[in-house]
Write an enzyme that holds these catalytic residues in place. Structure first.
Site, short mmCIF file in Angstrom:
data_model
loop_
_atom_site.label_atom_id
_atom_site.label_comp_id
_atom_site.label_asym_id
_atom_site.label_seq_id
_atom_site.Cartn_x
_atom_site.Cartn_y
_atom_site.Cartn_z
CG ASP A 18 -2.10 0.87 1.12
OD1 ASP A 18 -2.32 1.44 0.03
OD2 ASP A 18 -2.81 1.02 2.12
CG ASN A 66 -7.65 -2.54 -6.04
OD1 ASN A 66 -6.74 -3.33 -5.80
ND2 ASN A 66 -7.98 -1.57 -5.19
NE ARG A 186 -3.15 -1.71 4.24
CZ ARG A 186 -4.39 -1.79 3.82
NH1 ARG A 186 -5.19 -2.70 4.31
NH2 ARG A 186 -4.86 -0.94 2.92
C1 FPP Z 1 -1.72 0.18 -3.38
O1 FPP Z 1 -1.31 1.50 -3.44
C2 FPP Z 1 -1.21 -0.60 -4.47
C3 FPP Z 1 -1.95 -1.25 -5.42
C4 FPP Z 1 -3.42 -1.21 -5.48
C5 FPP Z 1 -1.36 -2.02 -6.48
C6 FPP Z 1 -0.07 -2.71 -6.20
C7 FPP Z 1 0.67 -2.72 -7.46
C8 FPP Z 1 2.02 -2.65 -7.60
C9 FPP Z 1 2.94 -2.64 -6.48
C10 FPP Z 1 2.61 -2.50 -8.96
C11 FPP Z 1 2.71 -3.69 -9.78
C12 FPP Z 1 2.65 -4.95 -9.05
C13 FPP Z 1 3.11 -6.11 -9.50
C14 FPP Z 1 2.95 -7.34 -8.70
C15 FPP Z 1 3.77 -6.20 -10.78
P1 FPP Z 1 -2.41 2.63 -3.52
O2 FPP Z 1 -2.58 3.00 -4.94
O3 FPP Z 1 -3.66 2.15 -2.86
O4 FPP Z 1 -1.74 3.77 -2.71
P2 FPP Z 1 -2.47 4.90 -1.86
O5 FPP Z 1 -3.14 4.19 -0.73
O6 FPP Z 1 -1.34 5.75 -1.43
O7 FPP Z 1 -3.41 5.60 -2.77
#
Ligand code: FPP
Length: 242
Positions: A18, A66, A186
């Site tokens: 996250d 998502n 997390r």
């Molecule tokens: C959460 O950050 C992250 C995700 C929903 C996606 C995770 C994806 C990656 C790490 C990139 C690619 C992954 C792989 C396995 C190739 P957020 O967008 O919810 O962050 P925020 O809470 O700060 O908005």
């Protein structure tokens, strides 16, 4: 059961990655820039896990919720996933890492499903570690799927309702051979499970860090494992110390 020296490295580590969006915002960049950066962390953590003797590394990459994100962001995430799987497959074969995808394949772009299936096929015999990419996944989805599987078996006359116990339920889960989660990490300061593994995390140790996922580095991972090693796991029984 209680902790012993051999239990000090968690067999199954699950991570909620996250904070990509907030990381990007801090740099005054679009959220997708954060996901790009998060990809590098994924690569590092995967290598490190294999080195440190973790058996299963589960990464929550995209939840069933998502899809509510802006279309552009969803598109970028799907693209990054495809790119990462295609680029990393050789390394995974080299390092003996078995790749598995856990989640609903329906609704995912066809090219992504093809890349997933290719990586699963090429790494099927790898035995050093498993990486489970939870994609279009949620804990409730998995429980619902399991209920459907069991109901179908009952309907076919292959299963008695009375014989549905915890063992039978566990065996009917998607990827039933996955061990329980020992440690959940997390990043980014949120203290929620967000519908990740539910059945599998019944006795997981929880580790939360304020570090945003793109900043999560070797030291953070080692710190999480060090904290885990100090936890006494009792699984509902009494402590050895009495
Ligand atoms: C959460 O950050 C992250 C995700 C929903 C996606 C995770 C994806 C990656 C790490 C990139 C690619 C992954 C792989 C396995 C190739 P957020 O967008 O919810 O962050 P925020 O809470 O700060 O908005």
């Amino acid at each position: 059961m209680s902790a012993s020296a051999s239990d000090s490295v968690p067999a199954h580590v699950a991570i909620i990655m996250d904070g990509n969006g907030r990381w990007a915002k801090k740099q005054k960049m679009p959220r997708t820039f954060g996901h790009q950066a998060g990809r590098e962390t994924v690569r590092e953590v995967m290598t490190l896990s294999a080195q440190l003797g973790v058996s299963v590394l589960s990464l929550f990459a995209f939840s069933t919720e998502n899809w509510r994100r802006p279309r552009h962001e969803v598109g970028v995430l799907m693209h990054l996933m495809l790119k990462t799987i295609a680029e990393e497959v050789e390394t995974m074969v080299e390092k003996g890492i078995r790749f598995r995808m856990l989640g609903n394949r329906l609704g995912l772009p066809a090219e992504l499903v093809a890349a997933i299936e290719r990586a699963e096929d090429l790494t099927r015999a790898c035995e050093t570690m498993q990486v489970v990419l939870a994609l279009n996944y949620s804990g409730r989805w998995a429980i619902t799927e399991t209920a459907k599987t069991l109901a179908k078996a009952v309907k076919r006359g292959e299963l008695e309702i009375e014989s549905i116990d915890e063992q039978a339920f566990a065996a009917a889960r998607p990827i039933a051979d996955l061990p329980a989660v020992d440690l959940l990490i997390r990043s980014s300061g949120e203290m929620r499970l967000s519908n990740f593994y539910l059945w599998e995390m019944a006795y997981a140790e929880l580790y939360f860090t304020d570090t945003l996922w793109p900043d999560f580095a070797e030291a953070d991972f080692k710190q999480a494992l060090a904290v885990y090693a100090t936890r006494e796991r009792r699984f509902g029984a009494l402590t050895q110390r009495g």
